[in-house]
Design a protein around this motif. Structure first.
Motif, short mmCIF file in Angstrom:
data_model
loop_
_atom_site.label_atom_id
_atom_site.label_comp_id
_atom_site.label_asym_id
_atom_site.label_seq_id
_atom_site.Cartn_x
_atom_site.Cartn_y
_atom_site.Cartn_z
N SER A 97 -5.76 2.41 1.49
CA SER A 97 -7.01 2.96 0.96
C SER A 97 -6.98 3.06 -0.56
O SER A 97 -5.91 3.12 -1.18
N LEU A 98 -8.17 3.11 -1.13
CA LEU A 98 -8.31 3.32 -2.57
C LEU A 98 -7.65 4.64 -2.96
O LEU A 98 -7.00 4.74 -4.00
N GLU A 99 -7.79 5.64 -2.12
CA GLU A 99 -7.18 6.94 -2.37
C GLU A 99 -5.65 6.81 -2.49
O GLU A 99 -5.03 7.39 -3.39
N ALA A 103 -3.33 7.30 -5.89
CA ALA A 103 -2.29 8.32 -5.85
C ALA A 103 -0.91 7.76 -6.22
O ALA A 103 0.02 8.53 -6.47
N GLU A 104 -0.78 6.44 -6.28
CA GLU A 104 0.50 5.80 -6.59
C GLU A 104 0.59 5.56 -8.10
O GLU A 104 -0.13 4.72 -8.64
N LEU A 112 -8.41 -2.45 -9.94
CA LEU A 112 -9.16 -1.70 -8.94
C LEU A 112 -9.29 -0.23 -9.31
O LEU A 112 -10.32 0.39 -9.06
N VAL A 113 -8.28 0.32 -9.93
CA VAL A 113 -8.28 1.73 -10.33
C VAL A 113 -9.15 1.94 -11.57
O VAL A 113 -9.84 2.95 -11.69
N ASN A 114 -9.15 0.97 -12.47
CA ASN A 114 -9.81 1.14 -13.76
C ASN A 114 -11.17 0.45 -13.90
O ASN A 114 -11.92 0.75 -14.82
N ASN A 115 -11.47 -0.48 -13.03
CA ASN A 115 -12.76 -1.19 -13.07
C ASN A 115 -13.18 -1.46 -11.63
O ASN A 115 -13.25 -2.61 -11.20
#
Length: 139
Positions: A97-99, A103-104, A112-115
């Motif tokens: 998951s994105l979550e 969290a990593e 994916l985390v930043n854009n």
């Protein structure tokens, strides 16, 4: 080999539909973002990608392979837009998951985390390895 992430809304084009296309694969059409298009132009046969369910699910559910390099997108007559074809390789044993990704700490620089809005994006080799481990899936 390069690694990528392809985002799709599962109610429009989900993993099961991708798998059903078999070895022939399917055009990754309809992309109307220059950065995403340029990412597809950089892809080579055999490059691998994560198949990510966006909007609902928000998780990586499988691995796909580029089976045709960039060519005109059949959903438009506008020659600015190109796409690749991809085929399903294997599902993730455990969706990531994105979550979990956010969290990593080692994934803090991942596109994916930043854009998160970019529909076709690069994935580094280290990110690829780590996410496959998180999903108990062979890279």
């Amino acid at each position: 080999m390069a690694y990528w992430l392809f985002k799709s809304e599962p109610d429009v084009w989900g993993w099961d539909k991708q798998v059903a296309k078999g070895e022939a694969g399917e055009e990754w059409d309809g992309v109307r973002n220059y950065q995403a298009r340029n990412n597809m132009r950089a892809m080579k046969l055999g490059d691998l990608g994560f198949f990510y369910h966006s909007r609902t699910g928000l998780e990586i559910v499988g691995i796909v392979e580029v089976c045709a390099e960039a060519h005109p997108d059949s959903t438009t007559d506008d020659d600015r837009w190109e796409c690749v074809d991809i085929k399903a390789v294997r599902p993730f044993e455990k969706p990531v998951s994105l979550e979990m990704i956010k969290a990593e700490p080692r994934l803090k620089d991942m596109v994916l985390v930043n854009n998160s809005r970019l529909s076709v994006q690069p994935v580094s080799a280290d990110e690829w390895q780590l996410i496959c481990e998180m999903g108990a899936t062979k890279p």
